[in-house]
Design a protein around this motif. Structure first.
Motif, PDB file in Angstrom:
ATOM      1  N   ILE A 195      51.562  20.007   0.379  1.00  0.00           N
ATOM      2  CA  ILE A 195      52.356  20.280   0.751  1.00  0.00           C
ATOM      3  C   ILE A 195      53.524  18.884   0.869  1.00  0.00           C
ATOM      4  O   ILE A 195      53.422  18.064   0.584  1.00  0.00           O
ATOM      5  N   THR A 196      54.902  19.665   0.685  1.00  0.00           N
ATOM      6  CA  THR A 196      55.929  19.016   0.098  1.00  0.00           C
ATOM      7  C   THR A 196      56.709  19.170   0.925  1.00  0.00           C
ATOM      8  O   THR A 196      57.361  20.174   1.843  1.00  0.00           O
ATOM      9  N   LEU A 197      57.818  18.588   1.341  1.00  0.00           N
ATOM     10  CA  LEU A 197      58.339  18.656   2.224  1.00  0.00           C
ATOM     11  C   LEU A 197      59.993  17.594   1.532  1.00  0.00           C
ATOM     12  O   LEU A 197      60.148  16.208   0.837  1.00  0.00           O
ATOM     13  N   ASP A 198      60.727  18.073   1.132  1.00  0.00           N
ATOM     14  CA  ASP A 198      61.971  18.284   0.073  1.00  0.00           C
ATOM     15  C   ASP A 198      61.462  17.043  -1.772  1.00  0.00           C
ATOM     16  O   ASP A 198      61.574  15.578  -1.721  1.00  0.00           O
ATOM     17  N   GLY A 199      60.257  17.675  -1.890  1.00  0.00           N
ATOM     18  CA  GLY A 199      59.780  16.751  -2.902  1.00  0.00           C
ATOM     19  C   GLY A 199      58.501  15.582  -2.548  1.00  0.00           C
ATOM     20  O   GLY A 199      57.944  15.163  -3.276  1.00  0.00           O
ATOM     21  N   ARG A 200      58.840  15.369  -1.324  1.00  0.00           N
ATOM     22  CA  ARG A 200      57.545  14.556  -0.457  1.00  0.00           C
ATOM     23  C   ARG A 200      56.439  14.765  -0.446  1.00  0.00           C
ATOM     24  O   ARG A 200      56.171  15.631   0.610  1.00  0.00           O
TER      25      ARG A 200
ATOM     26  N   GLY B 213      51.656  16.480   3.479  1.00  0.00           N
ATOM     27  CA  GLY B 213      50.281  16.889   3.710  1.00  0.00           C
ATOM     28  C   GLY B 213      49.063  18.184   2.678  1.00  0.00           C
ATOM     29  O   GLY B 213      49.878  17.565   1.501  1.00  0.00           O
ATOM     30  N   SER B 214      48.001  18.551   3.210  1.00  0.00           N
ATOM     31  CA  SER B 214      47.931  19.602   2.548  1.00  0.00           C
ATOM     32  C   SER B 214      46.706  20.859   3.311  1.00  0.00           C
ATOM     33  O   SER B 214      47.147  20.796   4.476  1.00  0.00           O
ATOM     34  N   ILE B 215      47.101  21.697   2.396  1.00  0.00           N
ATOM     35  CA  ILE B 215      46.564  23.303   3.282  1.00  0.00           C
ATOM     36  C   ILE B 215      45.891  23.665   1.696  1.00  0.00           C
ATOM     37  O   ILE B 215      45.804  23.381   0.261  1.00  0.00           O
ATOM     38  N   ALA B 216      44.449  24.836   2.754  1.00  0.00           N
ATOM     39  CA  ALA B 216      43.509  25.564   2.025  1.00  0.00           C
ATOM     40  C   ALA B 216      43.259  26.587   2.205  1.00  0.00           C
ATOM     41  O   ALA B 216      43.181  26.548   3.599  1.00  0.00           O
ATOM     42  N   ALA B 217      42.318  27.575   1.918  1.00  0.00           N
ATOM     43  CA  ALA B 217      41.465  28.524   2.080  1.00  0.00           C
ATOM     44  C   ALA B 217      40.615  27.698   0.904  1.00  0.00           C
ATOM     45  O   ALA B 217      40.745  28.176   0.015  1.00  0.00           O
ATOM     46  N   PHE B 218      39.532  28.422   1.813  1.00  0.00           N
ATOM     47  CA  PHE B 218      38.076  28.265   1.413  1.00  0.00           C
ATOM     48  C   PHE B 218      36.842  29.513   2.129  1.00  0.00           C
ATOM     49  O   PHE B 218      37.191  30.155   2.835  1.00  0.00           O
TER      50      PHE B 218
ATOM     51  N   ILE C 135      48.549  17.620   8.519  1.00  0.00           N
ATOM     52  CA  ILE C 135      49.744  16.574   7.661  1.00  0.00           C
ATOM     53  C   ILE C 135      50.170  15.593   8.126  1.00  0.00           C
ATOM     54  O   ILE C 135      48.934  15.199   9.686  1.00  0.00           O
ATOM     55  N   ASP C 136      50.932  14.535   7.952  1.00  0.00           N
ATOM     56  CA  ASP C 136      50.301  13.673   7.468  1.00  0.00           C
ATOM     57  C   ASP C 136      51.131  13.193   8.754  1.00  0.00           C
ATOM     58  O   ASP C 136      52.367  13.687   9.047  1.00  0.00           O
TER      59      ASP C 136
END
Length: 163
Positions: free
Chosen positions: A61-66, A69-74, A86-87
């Motif tokens: 996950i990026t916010l304005d390119g930074r 966080g991460s997100i997944a479906a598994f 989320i950081d």
């Protein structure tokens, strides 16, 4: 608020993800985490395994390119689940909800499932705002708490997230 986006995980993201997933407060809230969050070898092996699986949609996950966080479906036990991280520096800014909405556009499988520690009210709100409904609870050992805790199980049957 800035632009939230998802992109595939790159090798260059692994250091930042590893550090993010070692934050003590984040570990406590997520609860169901790696046995030893400081074990970089186990982290790298896990990431290599899930990045190679065709049944996993795994994004940063990026916010304005930074990277924030991460997100997944598994797939686990024949059911597709979602998870996100989320950081902590970015909690409370609506990033998880926006990222989940983007993931739901990528992953068309329904039903989708999610689990969260029952006292993680912020995460439960994110999931419910996206259209997930609570279907029950379970108890399990949570490495992030070093105790057995209750987790809430949620399900999404709709084609996409609610606005």
């Amino acid at each position: 608020m800035g632009e939230v986006a998802l992109r595939p995980i790159a090798d260059a993201d692994l250091d930042a993800l590893f550090e993010m997933m070692r934050d003590p407060e984040s570990l406590r809230m997520a609860a169901f985490v790696a046995e030893d969050p400081d074990d970089r070898g186990a982290f790298d092996a896990h990431m290599a395994k899930i990045r190679a699986r065709p049944d996993v949609t795994n994004r940063v996950i990026t916010l304005d390119g930074r990277l924030v966080g991460s997100i997944a479906a598994f797939v686990i036990d024949g059911e597709t689940e979602v998870t996100y991280w989320i950081d902590r520096a970015y909690w409370g800014q609506g990033i998880a909800g926006r990222a989940l909405g983007l993931l739901l556009e990528l992953v068309s499988v329904r039903p989708l499932f999610a689990r969260a520690a029952s006292d993680n009210l912020a995460s439960l709100r994110v999931l419910q705002r996206a259209g997930f409904t609570i279907t029950g609870t379970d108890a399990g050992y949570a490495n992030g708490r070093r105790a057995e805790i209750e987790e809430t199980i949620l399900r999404l049957d709709e084609a996409g997230a609610r606005p």
